[in-house]
Design a protein around this motif. Structure first.
Motif, mmCIF file in Angstrom:
data_model
loop_
_atom_site.group_PDB
_atom_site.id
_atom_site.type_symbol
_atom_site.label_atom_id
_atom_site.label_comp_id
_atom_site.label_asym_id
_atom_site.label_seq_id
_atom_site.Cartn_x
_atom_site.Cartn_y
_atom_site.Cartn_z
ATOM 1 N N TYR A 1 7.348 -3.101 1.968
ATOM 2 C CA TYR A 1 6.311 -2.108 1.641
ATOM 3 C C TYR A 1 6.056 -2.078 0.133
ATOM 4 O O TYR A 1 4.905 -2.012 -0.311
ATOM 5 C CB TYR A 1 6.753 -0.737 2.130
ATOM 6 N N ILE B 1 6.140 -6.228 8.411
ATOM 7 C CA ILE B 1 5.413 -4.997 8.755
ATOM 8 C C ILE B 1 5.283 -4.107 7.520
ATOM 9 O O ILE B 1 4.225 -3.526 7.251
ATOM 10 C CB ILE B 1 6.136 -4.252 9.895
ATOM 11 N N GLY B 2 6.388 -3.987 6.763
ATOM 12 C CA GLY B 2 6.331 -3.186 5.546
ATOM 13 C C GLY B 2 5.336 -3.727 4.547
ATOM 14 O O GLY B 2 4.608 -2.961 3.894
ATOM 15 N N TYR B 3 5.256 -5.059 4.417
ATOM 16 C CA TYR B 3 4.314 -5.668 3.475
ATOM 17 C C TYR B 3 2.872 -5.389 3.876
ATOM 18 O O TYR B 3 2.036 -5.041 3.040
ATOM 19 C CB TYR B 3 4.567 -7.171 3.402
ATOM 20 N N VAL B 4 2.594 -5.550 5.163
ATOM 21 C CA VAL B 4 1.231 -5.284 5.641
ATOM 22 C C VAL B 4 0.855 -3.824 5.417
ATOM 23 O O VAL B 4 -0.251 -3.513 4.964
ATOM 24 C CB VAL B 4 1.113 -5.663 7.136
ATOM 25 N N ALA B 5 1.807 -2.899 5.716
ATOM 26 C CA ALA B 5 1.535 -1.477 5.497
ATOM 27 C C ALA B 5 1.327 -1.186 4.017
ATOM 28 O O ALA B 5 0.466 -0.376 3.636
ATOM 29 C CB ALA B 5 2.691 -0.645 6.046
ATOM 30 N N GLY B 6 2.099 -1.841 3.151
ATOM 31 C CA GLY B 6 1.940 -1.644 1.714
ATOM 32 C C GLY B 6 0.611 -2.146 1.207
ATOM 33 O O GLY B 6 -0.012 -1.519 0.334
ATOM 34 N N ARG B 7 0.168 -3.274 1.727
ATOM 35 C CA ARG B 7 -1.137 -3.809 1.320
ATOM 36 C C ARG B 7 -2.269 -2.868 1.703
ATOM 37 O O ARG B 7 -3.225 -2.679 0.942
ATOM 38 C CB ARG B 7 -1.347 -5.168 1.982
ATOM 39 N N ARG B 8 -2.155 -2.279 2.870
ATOM 40 C CA ARG B 8 -3.215 -1.360 3.315
ATOM 41 C C ARG B 8 -3.223 -0.074 2.483
ATOM 42 O O ARG B 8 -4.288 0.515 2.278
ATOM 43 C CB ARG B 8 -3.016 -1.016 4.783
ATOM 44 N N ALA B 9 -2.042 0.343 2.028
ATOM 45 C CA ALA B 9 -1.964 1.586 1.257
ATOM 46 C C ALA B 9 -2.081 1.356 -0.249
ATOM 47 O O ALA B 9 -2.001 2.303 -1.025
ATOM 48 C CB ALA B 9 -0.636 2.290 1.555
ATOM 49 N N GLN B 10 -2.293 0.110 -0.652
ATOM 50 C CA GLN B 10 -2.275 -0.237 -2.072
ATOM 51 C C GLN B 10 -3.324 0.533 -2.871
ATOM 52 O O GLN B 10 -3.061 0.984 -3.986
ATOM 53 C CB GLN B 10 -2.499 -1.746 -2.232
#
Length: 264
Positions: free
Chosen positions: A204, A27-36
C-alpha cells in the motif's frame, strides 16, 4: 488431537505463506495506487509510520515464535541423551542382578534399545505401533523387576536396578509428551496473518508513493517465508531437515551389541 497444520509439509506451508504475502502485497499496491491522488502528503507519512510499526511487530512476533520452537527442540535433544544414559545405567545395573535373571533382563533391554524406528516414524500408524511395542517391553521388564523386588527385598543391586528402570520409563513418557509439544497453532496463525497484513501495508505504501520496489518486497517476503520454514522445521520432531540427533542411541546399540557378543 493434533492441529491439522501439523499434518502438512513444512515447505508447503512456507510456500503458501510466500504466495499469500505476494498476493497481499499486490492488493496493497493496487489499493495504494487508487488512493494516491486523494491522500494529502501528511497522510503518506502516517502510512509510512504505520508500516514501520507493523514490520516491527512482525519481527518481534517472529523472534518470539522462533524462540519457542528452539526451546522445544533443545528439550527434545536433551531428553534423547538423558533417555540413552538412563537405559545404559539400567543395563549396567541389570548385569549385577542374580543369575539367571540378569541374562533374561539384559536381553530385554537390548531389544528395548532397538527403537530407532520409534524416532524415525513419520506417519501416525507406524509411530503408534512402535510406541505399543516399546510399552510392551516396559511391561515385561517391570514385571520381572517386581518379582525380583519380592524375592530379594533387601538386595542393593535390585533396588538400584528398580530405580534405573523407573527413570527409563519416566523419560520415555516425558519424551512422548514433548514430542507433541508444538508451538501453539494460534501463535502460528497470528504469525501468518501478521505477515500478510504487514506486507499488504508495504504494498500500500509503495502504491501510495507511486513507486514499486519489486526486488525489495520480494526479498522481504522470501526472508519471512524462510524464517517461517525454519520455525516449522524445528517444531516438527519427526520430519524435516533439522531432526534431533539419534547418535546417542546408535552408540548405545553398538555398545550393548558388543557386550552381548563378549558375554560380559
Amino acid at each position: 488431537m493434533t492441529h491439522f497444520s501439523f499434518g502438512l509439509y513444512d515447505a508447503l506451508l512456507a510456500f503458501g505463506l510466500l504466495v499469500f504475502t505476494a498476493f497481499g502485497t499486490e492488493i496493497g499496491y493496487v489499493a495504494g495506487r487508487r488512493a494516491q491522488w486523494i491522500h494529502p502528503e501528511g497522510a503518506k507519512g502516517q502510512v509510512t509510520a504505520i508500516t514501520a510499526g507493523a514490520l516491527g511487530v512482525l519481527a518481534l512476533l517472529m523472534a518470539f515464535t522462533f524462540a519457542m520452537a528452539v526451546s522445544r527442540y533443545d528439550v527434545r535433544k536433551q531428553l534423547v541423551l538423558n533417555e540413552a544414559n538412563a537405559i545404559a545405567s539400567t543395563y549396567l545395573r541389570a548385569r549385577l542382578l542374580p543369575a539367571p535373571h540378569k541374562a533374561e533382563i539384559a536381553d530385554l533391554i537390548r531389544r528395548y534399545v532397538v527403537r530407532l524406528d520409534f524416532y524415525r516414524a513419520a506417519d501416525d500408524r507406524a509411530l503408534a505401533k512402535a510406541i505399543a511395542e516399546t510399552e510392551e517391553l516396559q511391561a515385561q521388564l517391570w514385571s520381572r523387576a517386581h518379582l525380583l523386588a519380592e524375592k530379594y527385598a533387601s538386595s542393593n543391586p535390585v533396588a538400584l536396578f528398580l530405580q534405573a528402570l523407573n527413570d527409563t520409563i519416566d523419560l520415555h513418557a516425558r519424551r512422548l509428551v514433548v514430542q507433541d509439544d508444538h508451538v501453539p497453532p494460534t501463535v502460528l496463525a497470528v504469525l501468518f496473518f501478521a505477515t500478510i497484513a504487514a506486507m499488504g501495508l508495504v504494498g500500500y505504501g509503495c502504491g501510495l508513493f507511486g513507486r514499486r520496489h519489486i526486488v525489495v518486497t520480494t526479498l522481504l517476503s522470501i526472508i519471512v517465508a524462510a524464517v517461517t520454514l525454519v520455525i516449522l522445521d524445528l517444531d516438527r520432531p519427526r520430519r524435516g531437515f533439522m531432526r534431533v540427533s539419534k547418535e546417542s542411541f546408535q552408540n548405545l546399540q553398538q555398545e550393548l551389541h558388543r557386550s552381548a557378543e563378549s558375554g560380559r
